[in-house]
Design a protein around this motif. Structure first.
Motif, mmCIF file in Angstrom:
data_model
loop_
_atom_site.group_PDB
_atom_site.id
_atom_site.type_symbol
_atom_site.label_atom_id
_atom_site.label_comp_id
_atom_site.label_asym_id
_atom_site.label_seq_id
_atom_site.Cartn_x
_atom_site.Cartn_y
_atom_site.Cartn_z
ATOM 1 N N LEU A 91 7.937 9.616 9.204
ATOM 2 C CA LEU A 91 7.164 8.377 9.050
ATOM 3 C C LEU A 91 6.714 7.964 10.454
ATOM 4 C CD1 LEU A 91 6.430 5.933 7.104
ATOM 5 C CD2 LEU A 91 8.479 4.846 8.009
ATOM 6 N N GLU A 110 4.670 -1.968 7.823
ATOM 7 C CA GLU A 110 4.752 -2.308 6.398
ATOM 8 C C GLU A 110 6.196 -2.197 5.893
ATOM 9 O OE1 GLU A 110 1.270 -0.363 4.424
ATOM 10 O OE2 GLU A 110 2.543 -0.571 2.635
ATOM 11 N N HIS A 153 1.140 1.589 11.286
ATOM 12 C CA HIS A 153 0.932 0.564 10.261
ATOM 13 C C HIS A 153 1.959 0.681 9.142
ATOM 14 C CE1 HIS A 153 -2.633 -0.850 12.194
ATOM 15 N NE2 HIS A 153 -3.098 0.390 12.260
ATOM 16 N N LYS A 154 2.292 1.922 8.808
ATOM 17 C CA LYS A 154 3.279 2.121 7.740
ATOM 18 C C LYS A 154 4.663 1.646 8.188
ATOM 19 C CE LYS A 154 0.857 5.708 5.273
ATOM 20 N NZ LYS A 154 0.726 7.137 5.032
ATOM 21 N N PRO A 179 8.956 5.275 0.018
ATOM 22 C CA PRO A 179 7.545 5.459 0.371
ATOM 23 C C PRO A 179 6.816 5.995 -0.867
ATOM 24 C CG PRO A 179 8.840 7.281 1.240
ATOM 25 C CD PRO A 179 9.816 6.334 0.590
ATOM 26 N N ASP A 188 3.256 6.854 11.241
ATOM 27 C CA ASP A 188 2.113 5.944 11.266
ATOM 28 C C ASP A 188 2.564 4.508 11.577
ATOM 29 O OD1 ASP A 188 -0.920 5.676 9.813
ATOM 30 O OD2 ASP A 188 0.353 3.880 9.773
ATOM 31 N N GLU A 227 4.028 7.626 -0.957
ATOM 32 C CA GLU A 227 3.540 8.976 -0.660
ATOM 33 C C GLU A 227 4.749 9.904 -0.520
ATOM 34 O OE1 GLU A 227 0.824 10.695 3.040
ATOM 35 O OE2 GLU A 227 2.380 9.203 3.357
ATOM 36 N N ASN A 237 0.813 -1.224 0.000
ATOM 37 C CA ASN A 237 0.000 0.000 0.000
ATOM 38 C C ASN A 237 0.838 1.262 0.000
ATOM 39 O OD1 ASN A 237 -2.571 -0.940 -0.110
ATOM 40 N ND2 ASN A 237 -2.761 -1.215 2.118
ATOM 41 N N SER A 238 1.850 1.278 0.861
ATOM 42 C CA SER A 238 2.576 2.531 1.092
ATOM 43 C C SER A 238 4.010 2.532 0.583
ATOM 44 C CB SER A 238 2.602 2.851 2.586
ATOM 45 O OG SER A 238 1.305 2.811 3.114
#
Lengths: 330, 330
Positions: free
Chosen positions: B243, B251, B247-248, B233, B245, B235, B213-214
């Motif tokens: 960075l 990941e 969840h990121k 990344p 987050d 994004e 996703n990221s």
């Protein structure tokens, strides 16, 4: 001493730090192949020569056994001589056909580097000049990189002493940088940066390894590697090909031999190294700001992610001490 | 294929040439010291920790045996924390005091790299961010280089997995170049160069190793080394510290683990490598043109005088083939 120094020629920063442990890797062996392809008698292992030179530096028949210097095409070249230069985009990327030339200059019939004599280097200098003059006619080419690898750590795969010439369709990054920086200096000072460095080094004396009438060898102020050495003509000369004076060529050959002798005496006879000739791009007009030189770099330390990620270098030997060591080594 | 390619981020040229012989050096051993200084029980061999983190990434007492990540000062630092920055001339040369910091981040209590899990990388990411935030308060510093050496060929001397942080009083050359180039691109296009590369790579697909996703990992169009990989990344984010987050971060840790697993599967379990984090200089305002990324470079080939003298690289593996190999390795 822990100090950051900047090399005025390349603008590279170096950390001089003699407080860290280090281990030199003094091994110049290569993974030897059973039959040396460059020794007399094994000619079937290599491509047919481009040109051979006799003991006076004159061209002789390619199959004459009495060659003193022999030039062959690399049978696995980095760049290929066939084809036209074409530049293409792939989205935002740039690609270009890999056109160029890659030649091997076998320095002598002698298999062992240590046995080479100044006479051999004289012939090598003449041969390199002749090859550059010949390759210059190929208008696809922009620069000829002349270098030498000795020992596995320096990237060599063959013991028998040989130079390599890679003719490139672009001016390589390192050369471009040196051209830009020395141009800026010239525009500002109206003097050649290299000439100023030479004058200053002679005045200071602390980094000079040896000096003759026409040449100087010194350990750079911001050496990246321990015992790195530069050899420069004292007189301003941008293009190595323009070194035509017989006595000066002899002097240079003597100095190269002496630098190698000093390195072996200081570091042991098996020191692996690279040698690089920095000279003028092929298609430039004569310019007052560039000055050719030879670089000899013992490859006795390893690179880590630090050098790789930063573009900086860490040198565990203080350049002035390296110079003193080499100066006294003869 | 013999082709010149240019890396848009660094402007470095690379010769992609798969017609030459090469031998990979797949050995990640180091000249092992008898007692590992980073293993639990051998603390007397190393300086007292700067900080330790528990299994949630929280700081804990320096002498708590249940640390999951431990940061110590390097006892033979590249740069020293004491002293003021002073710049001096020596004739036309520039020198500067070697002020900075050099820390070792011990990644885990586990001695063997291969046994590290994504959870360990999560804690390492948090610890690196925390150390950068702390060092940022020292106004003498301009950049923090985060890197890792694994195996002797990559410059490592200790097997136990560890990152290194070198805080520098200058912005290093490589970072400066990337900043300049991406700024030029931004000024011209009003878009981030890195974001454009990511979009293009996703559209082409041929160099993508994996995508989540990221994040995306890819083999660069102009890879200098065989199987070189970049993790970015998706994004736009210029600073690794931003960075945040959870969840990121998970990941990213998964992706790093996966890239290592793929490299080991493709090249063998003993692949030596460097990892480098490219992030934002400390004192810059937020800028729209830079984008952090991680670089993983297997160190399985040798440099010769060619790379050294030209600043160009020769890569014997076509990047698209390396990407396919890594993509299919899991």
């Amino acid at each position: 001493m822990i100090e950051l120094r900047k090399d005025p020629i390349s603008s590279r920063s170096v950390i001089i730090n003699d407080t860290r442990d280090f281990q030199f890797e003094l091994d110049d062996t290569v993974d030897e192949i059973p039959m040396c392809p460059f020794c007399v008698g094994n000619e079937k292992l290599i491509p047919s020569p481009i040109v051979c030179y006799d003991k006076n530096g004159n061209k002789i028949d390619k199959y004459n056994k009495n060659w003193r210097v022999k030039v062959i095409p690399n049978n696995k070249p980095i760049l290929t001589i066939e084809g036209n230069i074409s530049r293409k985009a792939e989205g935002l990327y740039d690609r270009m056909t890999g056109v160029g030339a890659h030649e091997i200059l076998i320095e002598s019939q002698e298999h062992q580097e240590q046995n080479l004599k100044p006479e051999d280097f004289i012939l090598n200098i003449l041969a390199v000049q002749d090859r550059i003059n010949d390759l210059k006619n190929d208008l696809r080419l922009e620069y000829i990189l002349v270098f030498k690898n000795h020992g596995k750590n320096a990237g060599s795969t063959i013991t028998h002493p040989h130079f390599q010439l890679v003719a490139l369709p672009i001016i390589p990054r390192s050369v471009k940088e040196e051209m830009t920086i020395s141009k800026k200096y010239y525009d500002f000072k109206e003097r050649c940066l290299f000439c100023d460095i030479i004058d200053q080094e002679i005045a200071f004396g602390t980094r000079v390894v040896m000096e003759t009438n026409s040449f100087i060898s010194l350990v750079p102020f911001a050496s990246r590697y321990p015992f790195e050495t530069r050899i420069l003509p004292k007189e301003h000369l941008e293009d190595f090909r323009n070194l035509r004076d017989k006595h000066k060529i002899e002097e240079l050959a003597e100095m190269i031999t002496s630098v190698f002798r000093r390195l072996r005496k200081a570091l042991g006879k098996n020191v692996p190294y690279n040698l690089v000739l920095h000279s003028y791009p092929l298609k430039q007009d004569r310019i007052p700001h560039y000055h050719w030189y030879i670089e000899v770099i013992p490859k006795i330390t390893k690179f880590s992610g630090f050098e790789f990620g930063s573009g900086l270098y860490v040198n565990p030997v203080i350049p002035e001490e390296a110079a003193k060591f080499l100066k006294e080594a003869e």
